[in-house]
Write a protein that holds these residues in place. Structure first.
Motif: not given
Length: 152
Positions: A36-42, A48-59
């Motif tokens: 899985v790590k190799r696939r995610v790295d690829r 295909v994956i442009s980044g990882f982020t945290v999504v905070v509920d604006p409320h």
């Protein structure tokens, strides 16, 4: 890059839980954690994956007012100019150029109606060619992403 079914399943799993361990992802898609790590790295390396982020509920930040705003412009204006103008308004959560009568549509998240009004004024002044805006205030979110139902 061509995606196979495992890549698609892995992307679905990451979209649902971006913090899942490689082991948890592997059990979901039928691979070992190192595979899985190799696939995610690829997928990251190929864009295909442009980044990882945290999504905070604006409320939770005290931003309780949401609106969608159609932006109408006079004449021709480039998307780059609109983007630069919209980036100056912190309440603009997302922006896109669109087909139809409007030139762009914005998703705004504001503290309250007064803050929304201030943001709309910034939008009207920020890009000199903005001639009109049409605002729809969100009453309730029914679906907040393709994987979940809003609980508001």
């Amino acid at each position: 890059m061509s995606l196979d079914q495992i890549d698609r399943s892995l992307l679905d799993a990451l979209t649902e839980d971006g913090r899942a361990s490689y082991a948890a992802l592997g059990s979901r898609v039928g691979l070992s954690a190192p595979a899985v790590k190799r696939r995610v790295d690829r997928l990251v390396e190929s864009g295909v994956i442009s980044g990882f982020t945290v999504v905070v509920d604006p409320h939770h930040r005290g931003w309780t007012t949401e609106a969608y705003v159609e932006v109408h412009c006079q004449g021709t204006i480039s998307p780059r100019v609109l983007r630069e103008a919209f980036l100056q308004v912190p309440q603009v959560h997302a922006a896109a150029t669109v087909s139809g009568a409007a030139d762009a549509i914005l998703h705004l998240v504001a503290e309250d109606v007064r803050d929304l009004e201030s943001a709309l004024e910034q939008i009207r002044v920020g890009a000199a060619s903005v001639s009109q805006t049409e605002t729809s205030i969100v009453l309730s979110r029914l679906i907040h992403d393709r994987h979940g139902v809003a609980g508001d």
